[in-house]
Design an enzyme around this catalytic site. Structure first.
Site, PDB file in Angstrom:
ATOM      1  N   LYS A   1      -1.058  -9.148  -5.384  1.00 56.96           N
ATOM      2  CA  LYS A   1      -0.951  -8.912  -6.827  1.00 56.96           C
ATOM      3  C   LYS A   1      -1.321 -10.168  -7.602  1.00 56.96           C
ATOM      4  CE  LYS A   1       2.614  -5.418  -6.396  1.00 56.96           C
ATOM      5  NZ  LYS A   1       4.036  -5.196  -6.128  1.00 56.96           N
TER       6      LYS A   1
ATOM      7  N   GLN B   1       9.747  -6.790  -7.383  1.00 57.50           N
ATOM      8  CA  GLN B   1       9.319  -6.139  -6.140  1.00 57.50           C
ATOM      9  C   GLN B   1      10.507  -5.457  -5.457  1.00 57.50           C
ATOM     10  OE1 GLN B   1       6.127  -5.902  -5.086  1.00 57.50           O
ATOM     11  NE2 GLN B   1       6.727  -4.752  -3.270  1.00 57.50           N
TER      12      GLN B   1
ATOM     13  N   ASP C   1       5.817  -1.258 -14.085  1.00 52.15           N
ATOM     14  CA  ASP C   1       6.026  -0.297 -12.993  1.00 52.15           C
ATOM     15  C   ASP C   1       6.350   1.095 -13.535  1.00 52.15           C
ATOM     16  OD1 ASP C   1       5.748  -1.119 -10.323  1.00 52.15           O
ATOM     17  OD2 ASP C   1       7.564  -2.349 -10.435  1.00 52.15           O
TER      18      ASP C   1
HETATM   19  N1  GUN Z   1       7.614  -1.588  -3.551  1.00 48.53           N
HETATM   20  C1  GUN Z   1       6.774  -0.651  -3.046  1.00 48.53           C
HETATM   21  N2  GUN Z   1       6.014  -0.115  -4.026  1.00 48.53           N
HETATM   22  C2  GUN Z   1       6.393  -0.723  -5.168  1.00 48.53           C
HETATM   23  C3  GUN Z   1       5.951  -0.604  -6.517  1.00 48.53           C
HETATM   24  O1  GUN Z   1       5.077   0.199  -6.876  1.00 48.53           O
HETATM   25  N3  GUN Z   1       6.582  -1.410  -7.407  1.00 48.53           N
HETATM   26  C4  GUN Z   1       7.569  -2.283  -7.047  1.00 48.53           C
HETATM   27  N4  GUN Z   1       8.142  -3.020  -8.003  1.00 48.53           N
HETATM   28  N5  GUN Z   1       7.985  -2.415  -5.802  1.00 48.53           N
HETATM   29  C5  GUN Z   1       7.394  -1.647  -4.874  1.00 48.53           C
END
Ligand code: GUN
Length: 297
Positions: A54, A98, A121
């Protein structure tokens, strides 16, 4: 194989290029650089890989990346204090914590502490409610990526029968809302669904998001249907070593479907591309500027 392959990797590259172009315009015309803060608590290896990826892609499209890596035993109070600080930082337009968080931290509490306008998100209860009532919201990245590919492949989705297999807050439920928003007739199937094969056989669009390797065989798929595979599962190969597979059995489904996303290279790359798109959208909204077209739901 008879199905057309939906190339998520190429799609994601196109989304990133569009985001990068908008970011350049924002900088040149307004002196604004979108910023994304990613918070990682602990050392889960898969999460570390995602967070690194990311950060790299954020910088590649010209945005600022702020990474906050906290110890696994960080207290809820300290994490909430960091979120408060990011909420009030004008250089931060998007915040992503995350998941999963270590067990002693309450995920709902933490997610709902994020300013909904910065919740890239789309997990905050305000954004869930806005999406469910058809109002402007931040849309979860994986479902948004699936929707973009479906719209590009079909044009209008109106009147199509769609089945979403899986009812998670991250994928299944928001995916169903988005398909409903595009006037599909939507079924959400899950582990307790009776006659899942029959339910899937009726669908023009199948979105598989259950986290069970190769669970959907080709003889469940209606000829010509579009199959979107959200699963990313690592399985042992008979000859040793491992490989990534989705939630659908690719080989048999590709013989029946009209179009299908591969794993890897399908939905996966679209998730981060949509995160960048959401950060750009959040930045435009925060500054009262027009939102980019085609990068939101
Ligand atoms: N962990 C797995 N997929 C995601 C996601 O799309 N966003 C976040 N914040 N954590 C994750």
């Amino acid at each position: 194989m008879t199905a057309q392959l939906i190339d998520g990797k190429a799609f994601a590259a196109d989304v990133r290029a569009q985001v990068a172009q908008h970011v350049k315009t924002l900088k040149d015309a307004h002196g604004i650089t979108p910023g994304l803060a990613v918070v990682l608590v602990g050392e889960d290896p898969a999460s570390q890989v995602y967070v690194r990826s990311k950060g790299k892609q954020t910088v590649e499209v010209g945005m600022n990346s702020f990474e906050h890596k906290l110890e696994a035993d960080t207290s809820e109070t300290d994490l909430l204090a960091l979120i408060d600080q990011l909420n009030s930082d004008p250089a931060v337009h998007g915040i992503l914590v995350q998941l999963p968080l270590p067990g002693h931290l309450n995920e709902d509490l933490v997610i709902n502490a994020i300013d909904p306008a910065k919740d890239v998100d789309g997990f905050h209860i305000s954004n869930v409610g806005l999406l469910g009532t058809g109002q402007k919201s931040m849309v979860p990245c994986t479902p948004l990526g699936c929707l973009m590919m479906l719209r590009a492949h079909h044009g209008s989705l109106s009147g199509m029968d769609a089945v979403v297999i899986g009812r998670s807050n991250i994928v299944g439920k928001p995916m169903a809302q988005l398909l409903l928003g595009d006037s599909c007739t939507v079924t959400i199937a899950h582990s307790r669904t009776k006659d899942l094969a029959d339910v899937v056989r009726r669908a023009d669009i199948v979105v598989a998001a259950v986290g069970r390797p190769q669970m959907v065989p080709g003889d469940w798929v209606k000829p010509g249907a579009t199959v979107i595979d959200v699963g990313i599962n690592r399985i042992e190969k008979p000859e040793g070593g491992t490989r990534l597979v989705g939630d659908v059995d690719f080989d048999s489904c590709a013989e029946v479907a009209g179009a299908i996303t591969p794993v890897p290279g399908g939905v996966g790359p679209m998730t981060i591309a949509c995160l960048l798109a959401n950060t750009l959208t959040a930045c435009c909204r925060a500054n009262g500027l027009e939102e980019p077209q085609g990068l939101t739901a």
